[in-house]
Design an enzyme around this catalytic site. Structure first.
Site, short mmCIF file in Angstrom:
data_model
loop_
_atom_site.label_atom_id
_atom_site.label_comp_id
_atom_site.label_asym_id
_atom_site.label_seq_id
_atom_site.Cartn_x
_atom_site.Cartn_y
_atom_site.Cartn_z
N GLU A 1 30.54 36.11 40.96
CA GLU A 1 31.48 36.96 40.86
C GLU A 1 31.57 37.85 42.00
O GLU A 1 30.85 38.99 42.21
CB GLU A 1 31.35 37.84 39.52
CG GLU A 1 32.43 38.91 39.27
CD GLU A 1 32.13 39.68 37.93
OE1 GLU A 1 30.99 39.52 37.35
OE2 GLU A 1 33.16 40.43 37.72
N LYS B 1 33.90 33.49 39.25
CA LYS B 1 34.51 34.49 38.26
C LYS B 1 35.29 35.45 39.46
O LYS B 1 34.56 36.45 39.92
CB LYS B 1 33.45 35.15 37.71
CG LYS B 1 34.04 36.60 36.97
CD LYS B 1 33.19 36.62 35.83
CE LYS B 1 33.44 38.22 35.09
NZ LYS B 1 32.88 38.37 33.61
P1 13P Z 1 36.00 42.92 32.59
O1 13P Z 1 36.97 41.80 32.15
O2 13P Z 1 36.04 44.32 31.96
O3 13P Z 1 36.68 43.33 34.11
O4 13P Z 1 34.67 42.47 32.59
C1 13P Z 1 34.23 41.30 33.16
C2 13P Z 1 33.03 41.39 33.86
O5 13P Z 1 32.06 40.73 33.47
C3 13P Z 1 32.72 42.35 35.15
O6 13P Z 1 31.59 42.11 35.76
#
Ligand code: 13P
Length: 335
Positions: free
Chosen positions: A177, A219
């Site tokens: 991510e 992500k």
């Molecule tokens: P949000 O969808 O609220 O951005 O959270 C996703 C997430 O895991 C952020 O690290």
């Protein structure tokens, strides 16, 4: 762990019409969310809220995996079943946030590097024994003036790849991510070029470090104008997002599961739907790994003791996003 089972887990997480529920807010973040709805934050209230959400009937139709925080993976449902065991019994794969947060990056004011590599192998072993089969590590990239610096891009990409390699060695599918934050006045084009820059760095580090991309999920943020800039329509967001992903994400990657990043729940769903329509034949499925866009309204209802309403809300948002993940959502379904 064979690379085949990593690939199978990754594929189950992004199976058609399914996505991921991100319920891995750290204690600090979760406490702020509870305070915002006038609930006293404690281990007890965090457990009560999360166990109510996980027991929403039928969410397993739309939710393939749930990302947990360290405190939550050790907690139990009301009947004493450990939370990861309960999720597994519902056909949901438990996941775990393994980074220890974004910390200030030396000599780079306003920027961060995500920490948590020390001891990660041992923590993965323990989480695996508890049932976790996938993990999450979030790097944070901020757009502002000359930022992000090359240093922030480089150290965060390096850490994401090291994390991914360690997880895979331990039989855990890494969710990679790299979040380019929405905050700021930047335009859509700037978000596109910075998102491309970090994705390029991440995949070049993954290659150097031998990460098996077939056993990973990306992500990313959607490509959006900053929260202080003028909004653009969903088609423009979708086109820009599809273009960046097609150019930057290797075809071996098992799937792409967006974060919601502070967008409204409907914007997040509509952008996911439109991006699926815009991208056409992509080599990987495009789905959701949302936190706030799935849970914000549900939390507010739960805080008013409307547990059934909260569960129905989570089920509804999960269904809407599952439809958007195959490009079959329409705003008429929201009423
Ligand atoms: P949000 O969808 O609220 O951005 O959270 C996703 C997430 O895991 C952020 O690290």
């Amino acid at each position: 762990m064979s690379s085949q089972s990593l690939e199978q887990i990754a594929q189950s997480l992004v199976a058609p019409g399914k996505g991921i529920l991100a319920a891995d807010e750290s204690n600090g973040t979760m406490s702020k969310r509870l305070e915002a709805v006038n609930v006293e934050p404690s281990e007890h209230t965090r457990r009560a809220y999360r166990s109510a959400m996980f027991s929403s009937e039928g969410i397993e139709e739309y939710i393939s995996g749930v990302i947990l925080f360290d405190e939550t993976i050790r907690q139990k449902m009301d009947d004493g079943t450990p939370i990861p065991d309960y999720l597994i019994s519902k056909g949901i794969i438990p996941g775990i946030k393994v980074d220890t947060g974004a910390k200030p990056l030396s000599w780079h004011e306003g920027e961060t590097v995500t920490e948590g590599l020390d001891g990660l192998r041992g923590r993965c072993e323990e989480y695996y024994r508890m049932g976790a089969r996938f993990a999450k590590w979030r790097a944070v990239i901020k757009i502002s003036g000359d930022l992000p610096s090359d240093a922030a891009i480089s150290v965060n990409a390096h850490a994401l790849a090291r994390y991914a390699a360690i997880c895979q060695e331990q039989g855990i599918v890494p969710i990679i991510e790299p979040e380019v934050l929405m905050t700021g006045p930047h335009g859509l084009g700037q978000c596109a070029s910075i998102t491309s820059r970090i994705l390029n760095a991440v995949y070049s580090e993954c290659k150097i470090q031998g990460v098996n991309l077939r056993g990973t999920i990306l992500k990313p943020n959607m490509v959006l104008p900053g929260s202080e800039a003028e909004k653009v329509d969903a088609e423009s967001v979708a086109r820009a997002t599809a273009e960046v992903l097609k150019e930057m994400v290797p075809e071996e990657v098992a799937g792409v599961a967006f974060l919601s990043g502070g967008q409204s729940d409907i914007d997040a769903t509509s952008h996911l739907n439109e991006t699926n329509l815009a991208i056409g034949n992509a080599p990987w499925p495009l789905t959701f790994s949302f936190g706030r866009a799935l849970l914000a309204d549900a939390l507010s209802l739960w805080s008013k003791s409307d547990v059934e309403g909260a569960q129905a809300k989570l089920r509804h948002r999960s269904r809407m996003n599952a439809l958007a993940a195959v490009g079959a959502w329409s705003s008429d379904l929201e009423v």
